[in-house]
Motif scaffolding. Structure first.
Motif, short mmCIF file in Angstrom:
data_model
loop_
_atom_site.label_atom_id
_atom_site.label_comp_id
_atom_site.label_asym_id
_atom_site.label_seq_id
_atom_site.Cartn_x
_atom_site.Cartn_y
_atom_site.Cartn_z
N SER A 1 78.10 68.32 71.74
CA SER A 1 78.25 69.76 72.60
C SER A 1 77.18 70.37 72.54
O SER A 1 76.58 70.77 71.48
CB SER A 1 79.61 70.41 72.31
N ASP B 1 79.83 79.52 71.81
CA ASP B 1 81.07 79.92 70.91
C ASP B 1 81.45 81.30 70.60
O ASP B 1 80.44 82.02 70.69
CB ASP B 1 80.69 79.53 69.36
N GLY C 1 77.62 74.64 69.38
CA GLY C 1 77.92 73.24 69.78
C GLY C 1 77.38 72.26 68.92
O GLY C 1 76.33 72.49 68.12
N ARG D 1 89.41 76.81 59.14
CA ARG D 1 89.30 77.77 60.41
C ARG D 1 90.34 77.25 61.38
O ARG D 1 90.91 76.27 61.06
CB ARG D 1 87.80 77.46 60.93
N ASN E 1 80.60 65.57 67.32
CA ASN E 1 82.01 65.72 67.84
C ASN E 1 81.95 65.96 69.38
O ASN E 1 81.40 67.04 69.82
CB ASN E 1 82.60 66.85 67.10
N GLY F 1 79.10 74.97 62.12
CA GLY F 1 77.82 74.23 62.43
C GLY F 1 77.23 73.56 61.14
O GLY F 1 76.32 72.59 61.02
N ASP G 1 77.59 69.84 61.54
CA ASP G 1 76.75 69.18 62.22
C ASP G 1 75.29 69.37 61.70
O ASP G 1 74.49 68.40 61.98
CB ASP G 1 76.84 70.15 63.48
P1 AMP Z 1 81.28 72.32 62.69
O1 AMP Z 1 81.21 73.73 62.21
O2 AMP Z 1 79.96 71.73 62.07
O3 AMP Z 1 82.46 71.42 62.83
O4 AMP Z 1 81.06 72.36 64.34
C1 AMP Z 1 81.08 73.35 65.12
C2 AMP Z 1 80.75 73.46 66.70
O5 AMP Z 1 81.71 72.24 67.13
C3 AMP Z 1 80.72 74.45 67.51
O6 AMP Z 1 79.70 75.00 67.90
C4 AMP Z 1 81.57 74.17 68.68
O7 AMP Z 1 80.91 74.51 69.63
C5 AMP Z 1 81.61 72.70 68.72
N1 AMP Z 1 83.02 72.37 68.81
C6 AMP Z 1 84.46 72.67 68.50
N2 AMP Z 1 85.26 71.97 69.41
C7 AMP Z 1 84.83 71.02 70.13
C8 AMP Z 1 85.28 70.01 70.98
N3 AMP Z 1 86.56 69.87 70.99
N4 AMP Z 1 84.29 69.29 71.46
C9 AMP Z 1 83.05 69.13 71.29
N5 AMP Z 1 82.42 70.36 70.28
C10 AMP Z 1 83.21 71.28 69.77
#
Ligand code: AMP
Length: 300
Positions: free
Chosen positions: A8, A12, A27, A92, A123, A232, A235
């Motif tokens: 994504s 946020d 994302g 969270r 994700n 993030g 990620d």
């Molecule tokens: P993390 O903190 O590494 O788990 O990832 C956080 C990121 O995941 C955020 O920047 C969100 O934009 C993204 N995110 C949250 N929910 C979703 C979803 N359902 N699909 C895709 N990305 C998502």
């Protein structure tokens, strides 16, 4: 070598006990690509609306992220996620998810992406992950991440993708949800039977545990007193980890351990500021310093 990331690119809204930030850029794909960009030139597959800021696109390009796979939907609105952290940064709550341009998104992979050495399914909806796997020639290494939402709502698709990957990045809750086991080692073993060769258990401020068949390796999180925004971290860990493996081109156990140290270092920088802001000043030299500090801390 080449690393293709599907994930994504998002707006946020983040609430921490101290501060709230409205519609900042985040994302899974964004964080992962930025973290990987210190080691390789990642290719990103994602979708945004035409409300997505041009200066962030310029920043990604400056960091040598290949954006030929980024679709910009005219008149569309970028995916928006809102999360809230309590006093424990490992906990969270998702307050809201607006799918917007994600609705019905079926990415078309550019021809130059189809021979990826490493494919990372960050994700995103598992149906989208699966459509990408189908379009790419079998990579040398495939990895994936997910969240509870997909485990609950798209379990079958998720298990199909899981069968095709080598590395699964997940947190405690996710491995328990998938395996039905409470004990984390038992849960990890069960997932290893479902397809992957390694499960990377992300443990937030406590670090990460890599479980392989008859192998285990633990890495601490970099000791960080000032956690501004934990979003993030996972990620960025995956981005640092896979970006490093793409650079070295071998996936031996010692390289996987080094990759984990780079992943941990990248995650520790991301959380020092809101959204992707820390990447604006982060230099490779600082990452290397933390990597070598990890190495010193781990030897006794
Ligand atoms: P993390 O903190 O590494 O788990 O990832 C956080 C990121 O995941 C955020 O920047 C969100 O934009 C993204 N995110 C949250 N929910 C979703 C979803 N359902 N699909 C895709 N990305 C998502």
């Amino acid at each position: 070598m080449s690393l293709v990331i599907i994930g994504s690119v998002a707006f946020d809204t983040i609430e921490t006990p101290k501060e709230r930030r409205e519609k900042i850029v985040g994302g899974s794909g964004t964080y992962c690509a930025l973290a990987a960009s210190y080691f390789t030139r990642p290719k990103l597959v994602a979708v945004v609306g035409d409300d997505f800021p041009g200066d962030v696109i310029a920043f990604l390009k400056k960091r040598k992220v290949d954006l030929r796979g980024l679709e910009i939907v005219q008149g569309g609105k970028t995916f928006h996620w809102q999360g809230r952290y309590g006093t424990d940064p490992n906990q969270r709550e998702t307050v809201r998810t607006d799918l917007n341009v994600f609705r019905g998104f079926r990415p078309e992979i550019p021809p130059s992406y189809k021979k990826a050495d490493i494919l990372f399914l960050a994700n995103i909806d598992p149906d989208v992950q699966e459509s990408v796997v189908r379009q790419v020639a079998k990579p040398r290494l495939t990895a994936m991440d997910t969240i509870g939402l997909w485990i609950n709502t798209k379990r079958e698709a998720l298990l199909r993708v899981l069968r095709q990957v080598d590395i699964f990045f997940a947190n405690d809750e996710e491995v328990r949800m998938i395996s039905g086991e409470r004990n984390l080692i038992a849960a990890g073993k069960k997932i290893l039977e479902m397809g992957p060769s390694f499960v990377v258990l992300k443990k937030g401020e406590h670090g990460a545990l890599i479980l392989g068949r008859n192998r285990v390796f633990g890495i601490l999180a970099y000791p960080c007193e000032n956690v501004v925004d934990p979003t993030g971290a996972g990620d960025s860990f995956a981005g640092g980890f896979l970006g490093y493996l793409d650079k070295v081109g071998t996936f031996t156990w010692p390289e996987i351990k080094r990759a984990a140290a780079y992943g941990s270092a990248l995650a520790s920088f991301t959380i020092e500021d809101f959204g992707i802001d820390r990447f604006k000043t982060l230099r490779l030299r600082e990452i290397e310093e933390r990597f070598f500090r990890f190495r010193r801390n781990a030897s006794f």
